[in-house]
Every structure is written in structure tokens, then in C-alpha cells.
Design a protein around this motif. Structure first.
Motif, PDB file in Angstrom:
ATOM      1  N   MET A 234       0.790  -1.036  -0.016  1.00 46.59           N
ATOM      2  CA  MET A 234      -0.089  -0.052   0.071  1.00 46.59           C
ATOM      3  C   MET A 234       0.892   1.441  -0.014  1.00 46.59           C
ATOM      4  O   MET A 234       0.660   2.259  -0.709  1.00 46.59           O
ATOM      5  N   LEU A 235       1.804   1.303   0.847  1.00 47.63           N
ATOM      6  CA  LEU A 235       2.971   2.377   0.933  1.00 47.63           C
ATOM      7  C   LEU A 235       3.498   2.765  -0.576  1.00 47.63           C
ATOM      8  O   LEU A 235       3.637   3.789  -0.948  1.00 47.63           O
ATOM      9  N   VAL A 236       4.046   1.391  -0.882  1.00 50.99           N
ATOM     10  CA  VAL A 236       4.780   1.828  -2.205  1.00 50.99           C
ATOM     11  C   VAL A 236       3.891   2.113  -3.262  1.00 50.99           C
ATOM     12  O   VAL A 236       4.077   3.005  -4.163  1.00 50.99           O
ATOM     13  N   LEU A 237       2.593   1.586  -3.503  1.00 51.06           N
ATOM     14  CA  LEU A 237       1.874   2.073  -4.626  1.00 51.06           C
ATOM     15  C   LEU A 237       1.115   3.392  -4.426  1.00 51.06           C
ATOM     16  O   LEU A 237       1.122   4.036  -5.372  1.00 51.06           O
ATOM     17  N   THR A 238       0.984   3.768  -3.039  1.00 47.88           N
ATOM     18  CA  THR A 238       0.562   5.064  -2.975  1.00 47.88           C
ATOM     19  C   THR A 238       1.761   6.091  -3.384  1.00 47.88           C
ATOM     20  O   THR A 238       1.444   7.183  -4.092  1.00 47.88           O
ATOM     21  N   ALA A 239       2.847   5.851  -2.934  1.00 41.85           N
ATOM     22  CA  ALA A 239       4.034   6.695  -3.354  1.00 41.85           C
ATOM     23  C   ALA A 239       4.395   6.805  -4.857  1.00 41.85           C
ATOM     24  O   ALA A 239       4.577   7.774  -5.392  1.00 41.85           O
ATOM     25  N   VAL A 240       4.253   5.433  -5.599  1.00 40.30           N
ATOM     26  CA  VAL A 240       4.223   5.644  -7.018  1.00 40.30           C
ATOM     27  C   VAL A 240       3.333   6.295  -7.745  1.00 40.30           C
ATOM     28  O   VAL A 240       3.704   7.351  -8.518  1.00 40.30           O
ATOM     29  N   SER A 241       2.101   6.219  -7.158  1.00 47.27           N
ATOM     30  CA  SER A 241       0.950   6.894  -7.856  1.00 47.27           C
ATOM     31  C   SER A 241       0.851   8.489  -7.825  1.00 47.27           C
ATOM     32  O   SER A 241       0.745   9.210  -8.573  1.00 47.27           O
ATOM     33  N   ARG A 242       1.325   8.822  -6.256  1.00 49.76           N
ATOM     34  CA  ARG A 242       1.558  10.242  -6.354  1.00 49.76           C
ATOM     35  C   ARG A 242       2.855  10.894  -6.969  1.00 49.76           C
ATOM     36  O   ARG A 242       2.891  12.140  -7.420  1.00 49.76           O
ATOM     37  N   LYS A 243       3.839  10.279  -6.874  1.00 50.70           N
ATOM     38  CA  LYS A 243       5.244  10.591  -7.662  1.00 50.70           C
ATOM     39  C   LYS A 243       5.022  10.968  -9.213  1.00 50.70           C
ATOM     40  O   LYS A 243       5.491  11.816  -9.630  1.00 50.70           O
ATOM     41  N   PHE A 244       4.335   9.713  -9.756  1.00 51.13           N
ATOM     42  CA  PHE A 244       4.056  10.021 -11.098  1.00 51.13           C
ATOM     43  C   PHE A 244       2.650  10.557 -11.433  1.00 51.13           C
ATOM     44  O   PHE A 244       2.484  10.581 -12.714  1.00 51.13           O
ATOM     45  N   LYS A 245       1.871  11.079 -10.562  1.00 51.00           N
ATOM     46  CA  LYS A 245       0.752  11.696 -10.697  1.00 51.00           C
ATOM     47  C   LYS A 245      -0.245  10.775 -11.430  1.00 51.00           C
ATOM     48  O   LYS A 245      -0.994  11.178 -12.264  1.00 51.00           O
ATOM     49  N   TRP A 246      -0.202   9.455 -10.993  1.00 53.24           N
ATOM     50  CA  TRP A 246      -1.169   8.544 -11.761  1.00 53.24           C
ATOM     51  C   TRP A 246      -2.706   8.606 -10.844  1.00 53.24           C
ATOM     52  O   TRP A 246      -2.781   7.833  -9.927  1.00 53.24           O
ATOM     53  N   THR A 247      -3.351   9.568 -11.055  1.00 57.54           N
ATOM     54  CA  THR A 247      -4.485   9.903 -10.202  1.00 57.54           C
ATOM     55  C   THR A 247      -5.383   8.959 -10.479  1.00 57.54           C
ATOM     56  O   THR A 247      -6.393   8.573  -9.816  1.00 57.54           O
ATOM     57  N   ALA A 248      -5.285   8.385 -11.936  1.00 59.10           N
ATOM     58  CA  ALA A 248      -6.515   7.295 -12.350  1.00 59.10           C
ATOM     59  C   ALA A 248      -6.257   5.881 -11.452  1.00 59.10           C
ATOM     60  O   ALA A 248      -7.142   4.838 -11.409  1.00 59.10           O
ATOM     61  N   PHE A 249      -4.903   5.622 -11.113  1.00 60.26           N
ATOM     62  CA  PHE A 249      -4.700   4.412 -10.264  1.00 60.26           C
ATOM     63  C   PHE A 249      -4.736   4.526  -8.974  1.00 60.26           C
ATOM     64  O   PHE A 249      -4.738   3.563  -8.246  1.00 60.26           O
ATOM     65  N   GLU A 250      -4.954   5.817  -8.327  1.00 59.42           N
ATOM     66  CA  GLU A 250      -5.087   5.722  -6.909  1.00 59.42           C
ATOM     67  C   GLU A 250      -6.180   5.201  -6.293  1.00 59.42           C
ATOM     68  O   GLU A 250      -6.209   4.289  -5.075  1.00 59.42           O
ATOM     69  N   PRO A 251      -7.699   4.944  -7.166  1.00 63.70           N
ATOM     70  CA  PRO A 251      -8.664   4.196  -6.427  1.00 63.70           C
ATOM     71  C   PRO A 251      -8.331   2.329  -6.492  1.00 63.70           C
ATOM     72  O   PRO A 251      -8.693   1.748  -5.710  1.00 63.70           O
ATOM     73  N   PHE A 252      -7.049   2.278  -7.320  1.00 67.18           N
ATOM     74  CA  PHE A 252      -6.730   0.902  -7.404  1.00 67.18           C
ATOM     75  C   PHE A 252      -5.930   0.500  -6.088  1.00 67.18           C
ATOM     76  O   PHE A 252      -5.612  -0.905  -5.942  1.00 67.18           O
ATOM     77  N   THR A 253      -5.272   1.386  -5.433  1.00 70.40           N
ATOM     78  CA  THR A 253      -4.154   1.037  -4.370  1.00 70.40           C
ATOM     79  C   THR A 253      -4.406   0.116  -3.493  1.00 70.40           C
ATOM     80  O   THR A 253      -3.586  -1.005  -3.022  1.00 70.40           O
ATOM     81  N   THR A 254      -5.691   0.329  -2.857  1.00 65.52           N
ATOM     82  CA  THR A 254      -6.238  -0.415  -1.757  1.00 65.52           C
ATOM     83  C   THR A 254      -6.416  -2.034  -2.301  1.00 65.52           C
ATOM     84  O   THR A 254      -6.048  -2.757  -1.737  1.00 65.52           O
ATOM     85  N   PRO A 255      -7.120  -2.227  -3.264  1.00 68.08           N
ATOM     86  CA  PRO A 255      -7.703  -3.661  -3.637  1.00 68.08           C
ATOM     87  C   PRO A 255      -6.474  -4.260  -4.091  1.00 68.08           C
ATOM     88  O   PRO A 255      -6.302  -5.490  -3.978  1.00 68.08           O
TER      89      PRO A 255
END
Length: 281
Positions: A234-255
């Protein structure tokens, strides 16, 4: 042959057939009888119809108040994706409970207002008092009925409590936190604290467990490793999505994190069975 003898013979055979039929359905196979499946299908049909009704009403209301179609589609999509991982864990719980209760009762319970933690605890507690266990198939209808009541009654209280007091409570809390900026911040803090408390309860259960004999509620190397893997993912996916501004991927991080945690459990069970089977409670 006299008519009354024919009629008596016919009635006798009909009663015998009914006795055998009902005995086969209700007594010898009561957990997966057509009656149980009928109840399940009726309840699921009602739930699906209710869900579709509110989806349509919400969609129409969203368009009425000016919410863009893209936002509505994004909300529905993220909600569906967020529900996939919990749905798989619910299916896993149904399979665990099906060993003792059959497939239908757990299916009904976890389809309506069932809770992963509650259902297994309620069933195990009821069976423990009756001298049984979730690891053994229930063959006594009275035990099955007791477990069904134990699992159901515990979920009735919120359904009756919330409609009576929730609206009034929400108004009072909303009025209290909206008086000024400080109270508004207090409301945010209380909401965050409540959420952290819920998460902490799940973390504590993964570390401490509740039952060493029940694989669905024990704690050991497997539960702690899955917890750590899920948190790190969760921490890695959240950091990656924020760093590369993958806003569309943010809802996917938890599942996705939940799926990674489940995958780690499968890999540990295959390649490290001796280590993953170590439990301390």
C-alpha cells in the motif's frame, strides 16, 4: 378391490412419498435443501433489486444536481474495483464456513449484513458451547439452527438501532462540529480517530488472533507476514501513484494491495508450509 381400499392405499402411498421426500430434503440434507436455496435466491434477488434501485436513483440525482457524467462513471468504477478484493475475502470466508454449515447459510449471511470477523466468531462460539467446531460438519439440525440464530441475532441490533437514533445523533454531532473552525477540526480528528481505531482492531487481530484452533481467526507467521506485505504494498503503490501523478490509479491502490497480500499468503503456503503454519494463538 373395494373403492375405499384403493383410496386408503393411495393416501398411504402419498403420505409415505411425502415422508421420504421431506425427510430427504429437510432432515438428511437440511443444510443445502431446496428450501434453503429458495430462501437464499429470494434474499439475493431482493438485495440486487434494492441495489439497482438506489444506483439508478443516485445516478439521476447526481445528474440533477450537476455532477458531470465522467465523475459519476469514475465513482461507480472505483467503487466496483474497491469492492473486488473484499468480495474475494468474503468468498474465502464462505468456503471456510461451508465446511461445517454448508454453502447456503454462509452465503445468505455474508450476502446481506454479514461481517467477516463477526460471522466466524459467532459460529465458532455457538458451536463451542455445543461441543462442536467449524472444522467438523454439522449433522444435528438443532446445532445448525442454534448457529443460524447466533449469527443472525447479532446483526439485527444495528438494523433496529440505526434507524431510530442515527439521524438524531448525526444532527447533533453535525451541529456541534459546524459551530466554528475549531469544532470543525475536532470533527475531522474524531472521524480519523474512529477510522484508525477500526484499522488498529484488524491489525491487532492479525498479530494476536482470537483462536488457535480456527484457521480463520488464529495468529502466527502467516497472518503477520500478510499484514506486513499488504502495508508495504500500500505504501509503495501510494508513493508511486503520487510521484508519477497517476491519479487514475489511486482508487486501485487498496484493492491491489489486498490482492498482493493474498498472493503472498498463497506463495508462503506453497513454498514455506512449515514456517507459514506456525501459530501462537
Amino acid at each position: 378391490m373395494q373403492p375405499h381400499i384403493v383410496i386408503d392405499s393411495f393416501i398411504y402411498n402419498m403420505l409415505k412419498f411425502i415422508h421420504i421426500f421431506l425427510g430427504g430434503i429437510i432432515l438428511s440434507d437440511f443444510k443445502v435443501s431446496p428450501v434453503m436455496y429458495g430462501i437464499a435466491f429470494a434474499m439475493i434477488a431482493f438485495i440486487v433489486a434494492q441495489s439497482l434501485f438506489f444506483i439508478v436513483k443516485s445516478w439521476k440525482h447526481g445528474k440533477k444536481i450537476g455532477i458531470k457524467k465522467e465523475t459519476l462513471v469514475s465513482t461507480v468504477t472505483s467503487s466496483i474495483l474497491f469492492s473486488l478484493a473484499p468480495a474475494i475475502s468474503i468468498l474465502a470466508t464462505v468456503i471456510v464456513l461451508a465446511n461445517a454449515l454448508g454453502i447456503v447459510l454462509p452465503w445468505i449471511r455474508l450476502t446481506v449484513v454479514g461481517n467477516l470477523a463477526y460471522e466466524t466468531v459467532a459460529a465458532e462460539t455457538a458451536l463451542g458451547n455445543l461441543g462442536g467446531s467449524l472444522s467438523k460438519e454439522i449433522t444435528d439440525p438443532s446445532q445448525f439452527s442454534t448457529v443460524a440464530w447466533a449469527m443472525t441475532l447479532g446483526s439485527i441490533f444495528p438494523l433496529t438501532f440505526l434507524p431510530l437514533v442515527c439521524k438524531k445523533l448525526q444532527k447533533k454531532i453535525g451541529g456541534a462540529v459546524s459551530k466554528n473552525e475549531k469544532t470543525a477540526q475536532l470533527g475531522d480528528i474524531l472521524s480519523a480517530a474512529a477510522f484508525i481505531g477500526i484499522i488498529s482492531a484488524f491489525i491487532a487481530r492479525a498479530i494476536a488472533g482470537t483462536s488457535k484452533t480456527d484457521p480463520s481467526t488464529n495468529a502466527g507467521v502467516m497472518s503477520v507476514c500478510v499484514l506486513v506485505v499488504s502495508i508495504v504494498a500500500m505504501l509503495v503503490l501510494t508513493a508511486v501513484s503520487r510521484k508519477f501523478k497517476w491519479t487514475a490509479f489511486e482508487p486501485f491502490t487498496t484493492p491491489v494491495s489486498m490482492f498482493i497480500g493474498m498472493g503472498s499468503a498463497i506463495l508462503m503456503n506453497i513454498y514455506l508450509p512449515d514456517i507459514s503454519s506456525i501459530v501462537w494463538r
